[in-house]
Design a protein around this motif. Structure first.
Motif, PDB file in Angstrom:
ATOM      1  N   LEU A   1      -8.061  33.934 -62.435  1.00  0.00           N
ATOM      2  CA  LEU A   1      -8.089  35.125 -63.279  1.00  0.00           C
ATOM      3  C   LEU A   1      -8.551  36.359 -62.523  1.00  0.00           C
ATOM      4  N   MET A   2      -9.474  36.202 -61.572  1.00  0.00           N
ATOM      5  CA  MET A   2      -9.962  37.350 -60.817  1.00  0.00           C
ATOM      6  C   MET A   2      -8.850  37.981 -59.985  1.00  0.00           C
ATOM      7  N   PHE A   3      -7.921  37.156 -59.507  1.00  0.00           N
ATOM      8  CA  PHE A   3      -6.786  37.697 -58.748  1.00  0.00           C
ATOM      9  C   PHE A   3      -5.929  38.602 -59.628  1.00  0.00           C
ATOM     10  N   TYR A   4      -5.680  38.189 -60.854  1.00  0.00           N
ATOM     11  CA  TYR A   4      -4.858  38.996 -61.753  1.00  0.00           C
ATOM     12  C   TYR A   4      -5.596  40.252 -62.219  1.00  0.00           C
ATOM     13  N   MET A   5      -6.901  40.174 -62.343  1.00  0.00           N
ATOM     14  CA  MET A   5      -7.650  41.374 -62.706  1.00  0.00           C
ATOM     15  C   MET A   5      -7.641  42.388 -61.568  1.00  0.00           C
ATOM     16  N   GLY A   6      -7.727  41.898 -60.322  1.00  0.00           N
ATOM     17  CA  GLY A   6      -7.595  42.797 -59.177  1.00  0.00           C
ATOM     18  C   GLY A   6      -6.215  43.422 -59.095  1.00  0.00           C
ATOM     19  N   MET A   7      -5.193  42.640 -59.438  1.00  0.00           N
ATOM     20  CA  MET A   7      -3.833  43.184 -59.451  1.00  0.00           C
ATOM     21  C   MET A   7      -3.674  44.245 -60.529  1.00  0.00           C
ATOM     22  N   PHE A   8      -4.315  44.034 -61.659  1.00  0.00           N
ATOM     23  CA  PHE A   8      -4.266  45.033 -62.730  1.00  0.00           C
ATOM     24  C   PHE A   8      -4.866  46.358 -62.260  1.00  0.00           C
ATOM     25  N   ILE A   9      -6.015  46.308 -61.603  1.00  0.00           N
ATOM     26  CA  ILE A   9      -6.643  47.528 -61.107  1.00  0.00           C
ATOM     27  C   ILE A   9      -5.760  48.190 -60.054  1.00  0.00           C
ATOM     28  N   PHE A  10      -5.134  47.395 -59.196  1.00  0.00           N
ATOM     29  CA  PHE A  10      -4.285  47.945 -58.135  1.00  0.00           C
ATOM     30  C   PHE A  10      -3.075  48.665 -58.714  1.00  0.00           C
ATOM     31  N   ILE A  11      -2.383  48.047 -59.671  1.00  0.00           N
ATOM     32  CA  ILE A  11      -1.202  48.672 -60.276  1.00  0.00           C
ATOM     33  C   ILE A  11      -1.600  49.896 -61.092  1.00  0.00           C
ATOM     34  N   MET A  12      -2.705  49.793 -61.816  1.00  0.00           N
ATOM     35  CA  MET A  12      -3.144  50.920 -62.638  1.00  0.00           C
ATOM     36  C   MET A  12      -3.502  52.126 -61.775  1.00  0.00           C
ATOM     37  N   MET A  13      -4.201  51.913 -60.659  1.00  0.00           N
ATOM     38  CA  MET A  13      -4.566  53.022 -59.790  1.00  0.00           C
ATOM     39  C   MET A  13      -3.336  53.640 -59.142  1.00  0.00           C
ATOM     40  N   ASN A  14      -2.325  52.828 -58.803  1.00  0.00           N
ATOM     41  CA  ASN A  14      -1.088  53.370 -58.247  1.00  0.00           C
ATOM     42  C   ASN A  14      -0.339  54.206 -59.272  1.00  0.00           C
ATOM     43  N   ASN A  15      -0.331  53.757 -60.516  1.00  0.00           N
ATOM     44  CA  ASN A  15       0.323  54.540 -61.569  1.00  0.00           C
ATOM     45  C   ASN A  15      -0.409  55.857 -61.820  1.00  0.00           C
ATOM     46  N   PHE A  16      -1.731  55.817 -61.794  1.00  0.00           N
ATOM     47  CA  PHE A  16      -2.506  57.035 -61.997  1.00  0.00           C
ATOM     48  C   PHE A  16      -2.320  58.019 -60.845  1.00  0.00           C
ATOM     49  N   MET A  17      -2.316  57.515 -59.612  1.00  0.00           N
ATOM     50  CA  MET A  17      -2.202  58.400 -58.460  1.00  0.00           C
ATOM     51  C   MET A  17      -0.843  59.086 -58.424  1.00  0.00           C
ATOM     52  N   GLY A  18       0.183  58.443 -58.985  1.00  0.00           N
ATOM     53  CA  GLY A  18       1.497  59.066 -59.018  1.00  0.00           C
ATOM     54  C   GLY A  18       1.577  60.269 -59.939  1.00  0.00           C
ATOM     55  N   LEU A  19       0.584  60.449 -60.825  1.00  0.00           N
ATOM     56  CA  LEU A  19       0.581  61.595 -61.724  1.00  0.00           C
ATOM     57  C   LEU A  19       0.027  62.854 -61.068  1.00  0.00           C
ATOM     58  N   PHE A  20      -0.633  62.714 -59.931  1.00  0.00           N
ATOM     59  CA  PHE A  20      -1.171  63.882 -59.240  1.00  0.00           C
ATOM     60  C   PHE A  20      -0.060  64.590 -58.463  1.00  0.00           C
ATOM     61  N   PRO A  21      -0.134  65.907 -58.343  1.00  0.00           N
ATOM     62  CA  PRO A  21       0.903  66.637 -57.588  1.00  0.00           C
ATOM     63  C   PRO A  21       0.894  66.269 -56.103  1.00  0.00           C
TER      64      PRO A  21
END
Length: 226
Positions: free
Chosen positions: A69-89
């Motif tokens: 489960l910890m692997f999938y939680m780390g993957m969630f944080i990784f994908i979420m941060m990539n999606n957030f960073m794409g919103l910056f100019p």
């Protein structure tokens, strides 16, 4: 004037070809845990991770699954941060490319398939025919279930990529429209802010959907484990 609307997703530029390095920029914004006193951001992250742990633990009731489960939680944080960073100019949106999404979904799906068919072959074969299927439809159900199993990594990747592309295209279209009247300008600005809030929620939801589906696929491969 922008001749090609999809040029905003182009990973190559004239001066710098390291745009894919922006994938790891979001990792630097994750708060560290080595401080003596935790900050409010760290408390917020811990609370958020505890909520995720409770959500995922309901699905994964087996001890073998909980170890992953910890692997999938780390993957969630990784994908979420990539999606957030794409919103910056001026930051490259790596999650808007199928290469990024398939590099996450395809290896994990292949690993789950190898594990399931090698360790739980009988259960995987039984899973191809749902319970209560008539004898005349069993052959067609095996074909349908096999096809739906094969396209799983592609549906995961396309879902994440399409949602990221759609929101960014809307923001780009609205930003290119600059009205002359001040009232219309305020209306466009308000719509852009609402779309930006929507994109923030979409970034969170899509990372959650990606991980929760992978967890469900994991559960289907070793349901009879103790």
């Amino acid at each position: 004037m922008m001749l090609n609307l999809f040029s905003i997703f182009d990973p190559s530029t004239k001066f710098l070809s390291l745009n894919w390095m922006s994938t790891f920029i979001g990792l630097m914004f994750i708060p560290q845990m080595y401080w003596v006193f935790n900050s409010r951001i760290i408390y917020l992250l811990i609370t958020f991770m505890n909520i995720l742990w409770g959500e995922f633990k309901v699905i994964l009731k087996i001890k073998f699954n909980l170890n992953n489960l910890m692997f999938y939680m780390g993957m969630f944080i990784f994908i979420m941060m990539n999606n957030f960073m794409g919103l910056f100019p001026y930051i490259f949106t790596s999650s808007s490319h199928l290469v990024y999404s398939l590099s996450l979904s395809l290896p994990m799906w292949l690993g789950l398939m190898f594990f399931g068919w090698i360790k739980n072959t009988k259960f995987m074969l039984c899973h191809l025919v749902p319970q209560g299927t008539p004898f005349m439809l069993m052959f067609f159900m095996v074909l349908i279930e096999s096809l739906s199993n094969v396209i799983r990594p592609f549906t995961l990747a396309i879902r994440l990529t399409a949602n990221m592309i759609a929101g960014h295209l809307l923001l780009t279209l609205l930003s290119s429209f600059i009205p002359e009247l001040f009232i219309l300008y305020l209306v466009v600005l308000l719509v852009q802010l609402m779309l930006l809030i929507l994109e923030i929620s979409v970034s969170l939801i899509q990372s959650y959907v990606f991980v929760i589906l992978m967890i469900l696929y994991l559960k289907e491969t070793n349901y009879d484990e103790i």
